[in-house]
Design a protein around this motif. Structure first.
Motif, PDB file in Angstrom:
ATOM      1  N   ASN A 319       0.915  -1.213   0.036  1.00  0.00           N
ATOM      2  CA  ASN A 319      -0.085   0.000   0.055  1.00  0.00           C
ATOM      3  C   ASN A 319       0.922   1.212   0.036  1.00  0.00           C
ATOM      4  OD1 ASN A 319      -2.678  -1.264   2.010  1.00  0.00           O
ATOM      5  ND2 ASN A 319      -2.218  -1.477  -0.258  1.00  0.00           N
ATOM      6  N   GLU A 320       2.043   1.337   0.956  1.00  0.00           N
ATOM      7  CA  GLU A 320       2.896   2.291   0.826  1.00  0.00           C
ATOM      8  C   GLU A 320       3.588   2.571  -0.514  1.00  0.00           C
ATOM      9  OE1 GLU A 320       6.217   2.356   3.690  1.00  0.00           O
ATOM     10  OE2 GLU A 320       7.156   3.516   2.218  1.00  0.00           O
ATOM     11  N   LEU A 323       0.679   4.080  -2.739  1.00  0.00           N
ATOM     12  CA  LEU A 323       0.701   5.630  -2.481  1.00  0.00           C
ATOM     13  C   LEU A 323       1.821   6.387  -2.885  1.00  0.00           C
ATOM     14  CD1 LEU A 323      -0.738   7.752  -0.629  1.00  0.00           C
ATOM     15  CD2 LEU A 323       0.975   7.410   1.075  1.00  0.00           C
ATOM     16  N   ARG A 324       2.890   6.164  -2.743  1.00  0.00           N
ATOM     17  CA  ARG A 324       3.952   6.840  -3.270  1.00  0.00           C
ATOM     18  C   ARG A 324       3.857   6.962  -4.650  1.00  0.00           C
ATOM     19  NH1 ARG A 324       7.610   7.957   0.578  1.00  0.00           N
ATOM     20  NH2 ARG A 324       7.551   6.892   2.545  1.00  0.00           N
ATOM     21  N   ARG A 325       3.596   5.837  -5.633  1.00  0.00           N
ATOM     22  CA  ARG A 325       3.216   6.030  -7.013  1.00  0.00           C
ATOM     23  C   ARG A 325       2.108   7.158  -7.245  1.00  0.00           C
ATOM     24  NH1 ARG A 325       5.663   4.704 -10.737  1.00  0.00           N
ATOM     25  NH2 ARG A 325       4.832   2.864 -11.915  1.00  0.00           N
ATOM     26  N   ALA A 326       1.258   7.020  -6.711  1.00  0.00           N
ATOM     27  CA  ALA A 326       0.004   8.214  -6.534  1.00  0.00           C
ATOM     28  C   ALA A 326       0.575   9.466  -6.403  1.00  0.00           C
ATOM     29  CB  ALA A 326      -1.141   7.551  -5.801  1.00  0.00           C
ATOM     30  N   LEU A 327       1.283   9.710  -5.281  1.00  0.00           N
ATOM     31  CA  LEU A 327       2.027  10.831  -5.101  1.00  0.00           C
ATOM     32  C   LEU A 327       2.932  11.251  -6.026  1.00  0.00           C
ATOM     33  CD1 LEU A 327       2.506  10.529  -1.410  1.00  0.00           C
ATOM     34  CD2 LEU A 327       0.634  11.514  -2.351  1.00  0.00           C
ATOM     35  N   PRO A 406       0.784   0.266  -9.816  1.00  0.00           N
ATOM     36  CA  PRO A 406       0.201   1.076  -8.813  1.00  0.00           C
ATOM     37  C   PRO A 406      -1.158   0.589  -8.332  1.00  0.00           C
ATOM     38  CG  PRO A 406       0.893   2.464 -10.459  1.00  0.00           C
ATOM     39  CD  PRO A 406       1.364   0.806 -10.949  1.00  0.00           C
ATOM     40  N   LEU A 410      -2.136  -0.568  -4.974  1.00  0.00           N
ATOM     41  CA  LEU A 410      -3.164   0.218  -3.861  1.00  0.00           C
ATOM     42  C   LEU A 410      -4.243  -0.678  -3.340  1.00  0.00           C
ATOM     43  CD1 LEU A 410      -3.068   3.253  -5.950  1.00  0.00           C
ATOM     44  CD2 LEU A 410      -2.851   3.333  -3.332  1.00  0.00           C
TER      45      LEU A 410
ATOM     46  N   LEU B  57      -2.931   5.936 -13.101  1.00  0.00           N
ATOM     47  CA  LEU B  57      -2.290   4.776 -12.385  1.00  0.00           C
ATOM     48  C   LEU B  57      -2.567   3.440 -13.157  1.00  0.00           C
ATOM     49  CD1 LEU B  57      -3.852   5.383  -8.701  1.00  0.00           C
ATOM     50  CD2 LEU B  57      -1.314   5.810  -9.622  1.00  0.00           C
ATOM     51  N   ARG B  84       1.270  12.900 -12.150  1.00  0.00           N
ATOM     52  CA  ARG B  84       0.497  12.634 -10.888  1.00  0.00           C
ATOM     53  C   ARG B  84       0.974  13.735  -9.978  1.00  0.00           C
ATOM     54  NH1 ARG B  84       1.122   7.230 -12.690  1.00  0.00           N
ATOM     55  NH2 ARG B  84       2.998   6.738 -11.359  1.00  0.00           N
ATOM     56  N   PHE B  90      -4.865  12.657  -4.998  1.00  0.00           N
ATOM     57  CA  PHE B  90      -5.931  11.238  -4.513  1.00  0.00           C
ATOM     58  C   PHE B  90      -6.099  11.296  -3.366  1.00  0.00           C
ATOM     59  CE2 PHE B  90      -3.134   9.778  -8.172  1.00  0.00           C
ATOM     60  CZ  PHE B  90      -3.846   9.340  -9.077  1.00  0.00           C
ATOM     61  N   PHE B  96      -4.646   5.854   3.556  1.00  0.00           N
ATOM     62  CA  PHE B  96      -3.350   5.462   3.252  1.00  0.00           C
ATOM     63  C   PHE B  96      -2.253   6.351   3.773  1.00  0.00           C
ATOM     64  CE2 PHE B  96      -4.889   2.865  -0.689  1.00  0.00           C
ATOM     65  CZ  PHE B  96      -4.847   1.666  -0.065  1.00  0.00           C
ATOM     66  N   LEU B  98       1.076   7.510   6.155  1.00  0.00           N
ATOM     67  CA  LEU B  98       2.149   6.416   6.602  1.00  0.00           C
ATOM     68  C   LEU B  98       1.906   6.374   8.189  1.00  0.00           C
ATOM     69  CD1 LEU B  98       4.876   7.597   4.341  1.00  0.00           C
ATOM     70  CD2 LEU B  98       3.527   5.472   4.350  1.00  0.00           C
ATOM     71  N   TYR B 113       7.755  14.345  -4.122  1.00  0.00           N
ATOM     72  CA  TYR B 113       8.381  14.016  -5.572  1.00  0.00           C
ATOM     73  C   TYR B 113       8.212  15.006  -6.534  1.00  0.00           C
ATOM     74  CZ  TYR B 113       8.119   9.314  -3.465  1.00  0.00           C
ATOM     75  OH  TYR B 113       8.413   8.374  -2.540  1.00  0.00           O
TER      76      TYR B 113
END
Ligand SMILES: Nc1ncnc2c1ncn2[C@@H]1O[C@H](COP(=O)(O)OP(=O)(O)OP(=O)(O)O)[C@@H](O)[C@H]1O
Ligand SMILES: [Mg+2]
Lengths: 413, 229
Positions: A319-320, A323-327, A406, A410, B57, B84, B90, B96, B98, B113
């Motif tokens: 999931n992390e 999330l990072r891919r989504a960010l 991703p 997720l 995604l 993105r 999102f 989600f 951390l 990023y």
């Protein structure tokens, strides 16, 4: 329908141009990776432990072998490689096992021999005084010594004086370092006396340690003249010490036996004490390779441990990753994150291992009285090995993390 | 002419298998800047699939996607990631966040990023947390926050990069009715302040509170209320 599909190309280009790429600063990679490890402190510590043990073993082995080698070569240097010892041996003819009395005088005439001295072990026991019984000799022996003994063996006088031509004739005695300790004599200023075979002798000197001749440290020395006049003994040498010109060593070695005992040269045994040390040095390195091998196995196991922990981390932290891919993290960012995590893990283990190994070396060398030598190659090599293992162990998990789609990442577990 | 915040043109998504699943079936949708809209539909109708495609995604099998005028369906991983990080925010049903990071750091991660400095990220994160009403919770960890508060942190994270559009997948799905009302109120407020927000939900009640509603049934879209054309 065609009308809706079209988007004016120049605007698209302009929009793309406005947008810079995703970027993860190097300092942020470290933070991200450190955070990943901090979340699981116990697991981090345990998985680094394998590397720690492996590196510690290697550093300690290299450090100890280097320290002991330094000590040995120090001893060899003190002793000199040009010292030969001559002793009687049974030989094949079943001889008398005695060296002729005039051997030292004969050897002294050989040109390349720099200095030569002999000792004659006496049966009479040294004692602190005449009240003590003779089974309280404390493992000490009495020796009738040539005046050149200290010079030949490169010994030293700690206090007082060594025997000379005059004191060799009188009832005077010089103590070896351990003998002085056991007889509780620390100074010669007030003329302490001991008995040898019931006869009184005045102590005129105390010696320092002989390089590599502990049996002599445990002896008390009287002159040859005194030995003859007091005890009436034959002066057949027990051991002859020969110091030669280093370049003529082999030649000298060849002529010693016929010179000492022309009738039965095979009853003379010659050895070179530094050979023993050199053999010890060689034996040491065989031992070292064995332990280095074991250290390498520990490192391999440690590396597998890290790979294992990282694979689990990638599964657990799907999931992390999503999330990072989504960010906005690219695949490369994810790969780097997990790779750096593995590298941190292994270098943590490596650093701990280097300190532990250095600590073990320092402790053991201290106990042995060696100078502490930790070769830089062990420290640098240890850290480099740890990093290399981290990189190899982290590569596969990191690639798996990066390849994760991703949407897959997720999905809730 | 200004381009749409997001535009799907004749997008299909087919999951291979036997039989293949047509999760999206020739879908077209145009979302203007400043819109607040709901995609509502039953479970399995393809809502999440559509959100993933809109959020770059996942790739559509057919059709094209434009975000803020950029044709993204042919871009590679690096460019898509950049889209993105800079154009999309999102919000997920499961938040989600951390676990080991404070509310502030979680929101700041929305800019991680983009190459901005840590100081700037934190400053902008604090602004956004203030905006969602959590200015007093900056240093709380996620497990020290209520479900509603966590989702507001997630909303702040989605906003911190000043995106062209916020995509929220069932943002109230894990919340009780009170927290869920608070999150919806927040989305309305953000909309009034100019944000573009697309909410996916299976609850008609939630969809009906939004100015525009699009229904999804079996991978097809039907405009219900407030269509812009
Ligand atoms: N990775 C996949 N492989 C195969 N089929 C999939 C995959 N993901 C989704 N599907 C199928 O696509 C269809 C749409 O799924 P999707 O998750 O988009 O629905 P949804 O509207 O979000 O439902 P829900 O409200 O339950 O979340 C479903 O029939 C689902 O089984
Ligand atoms: Mg869904």
């Amino acid at each position: 329908m065609t009308a809706t599909v079209e988007t004016p190309a120049p605007i698209e280009a302009a929009s793309s141009a406005r947008m810079g790429p995703s970027r993860l600063r190097p300092s942020d990679i470290i933070t991200v990776a450190t955070d990943g490890l901090r979340q699981r402190k116990v697991r981090t510590a345990l998985s680094a432990l394998g590397i720690t043990i492996g590196i510690a073993a290697m550093v300690a082995v290299l450090g100890l072998s280097e320290s002991s080698r330094a000590d040995l070569s120090n001893q060899i240097e003190q002793l000199g490689t040009n010292l030969l010892t001559v002793e009687p041996s049974g030989g094949f003819g079943g001889g008398d096992g005695v060296l002729p009395e005039e051997s030292v005088a004969k050897l002294g005439r050989i040109g390349p021999i720099e200095v030569v001295a002999d000792i004659v072990t006496l049966d009479q026991a040294p004692l602190r005084n005449d009240i003590m019984s003779s089974n309280e000799t404390k493992g000490l022996t009495a020796i009738a010594a040539d005046v050149d003994l200290v010079a030949t063996l490169r010994g030293s006088v700690a206090s007082g004086a060594w025997l000379d031509e005059t004191t060799s004739q009188t009832p005077t005695v010089v103590l070896g370092s351990i003998a002085a300790e056991r007889l509780a004599i620390t100074s010669v200023t007030d003329g302490p006396m001991i008995t040898i075979g019931g006869q009184w002798f005045t102590v005129i000197g105390i010696l320092g340690d002989f390089p590599l001749a502990e049996n002599l440290d445990r002896a008390v020395f009287i002159g040859k003249g005194a030995a003859v006049s007091v005890f009436d003994v034959e002066l057949n040498p027990s051991v002859i010490y020969v110091r030669t010109d280093p370049d003529q060593l082999d030649a000298v070695r060849g002529v010693i036996s016929p010179t000492v005992d022309p009738q039965s040269p095979d009853e003379v045994s010659i050895s070179r004490p530094s050979d023993v040390l050199e053999a010890q040095e060689a034996a040491d390195s065989a031992f070292t390779s064995l332990f280095l091998g074991l250290g390498a196995v520990a490192l391999l196991v440690g590396g597998i441990g890290i790979a294992n922990v990282m694979v689990i981390a990638v599964i657990e932290r799907r999931n992390e990753i999503g999330l990072r891919r989504a960010l906005g993290a690219t695949r490369a960012h994810i790969r780097r994150q997990f790779l750096v995590e593995a590298l941190l893990l292994s270098s943590l283990g490596g650093a701990a291992g280097v300190s532990l190994g250095a600590g073990v070396t320092a402790f053991y060398a201290g106990v042995e009285g060696w100078e502490v030598v930790i070769p830089p190659i062990a420290i640098i090599g240890g850290l480099v090995a740890a990093l290399a293992i981290g990189a190899i162990a982290g590569l596969y998990p990191a690639m798996r993390a990066a390849r994760l789609a991703p949407t897959e990442a997720l999905r809730s577990a | 002419m200004r381009h749409a915040a997001l535009e799907l043109i004749d997008v299909s998504k087919v999951y291979p298998g036997s039989p293949p699943v047509h999760a999206l079936d020739h879908v077209s949708l145009r979302v203007e800047h400043g819109e607040l809209l709901a995609i509502v539909g039953p479970s399995g109708s393809g809502k999440s699939t559509m959100l993933h495609v809109m959020g770059t995604l996942d790739r559509p099998t057919e059709g094209s996607l434009h975000i803020d005028g950029i044709e993204v369906s042919r871009l590679g991983d690096r460019k898509l990631s950049a889209v993105r990080s800079q154009r999309i925010g999102f919000v997920f049903q499961q938040f989600f966040l951390l676990q080991g990071a404070s509310a502030l750091d979680n929101v700041a991660n929305g800019l991680l990023y983009s190459g901005t400095s840590k100081r700037t990220r934190r400053r902008r994160a604090a602004e956004q947390l203030d905006r969602v009403g959590l200015g007093h919770r900056l240093h709380h960890l996620p497990n020290e926050l209520s479900g509603g508060e966590r989702q507001r942190v997630a909303v702040a994270r989605a906003l911190v990069n000043d995106p062209s559009i916020v995509l929220a997948d069932e943002p109230t799905g894990n919340l009780d009715s009170r927290s869920s009302a608070a999150v919806m109120d927040l989305l309305h407020t953000l909309h009034q302040e100019g944000s573009t927000i697309l909410v996916i939900t299976h609850e008609h009640a939630i969809a009906e509170s939004l100015p525009r509603q699009v229904e999804m049934i079996d991978g097809r879209l039907v405009e219900l209320v407030g269509a812009s054309q």
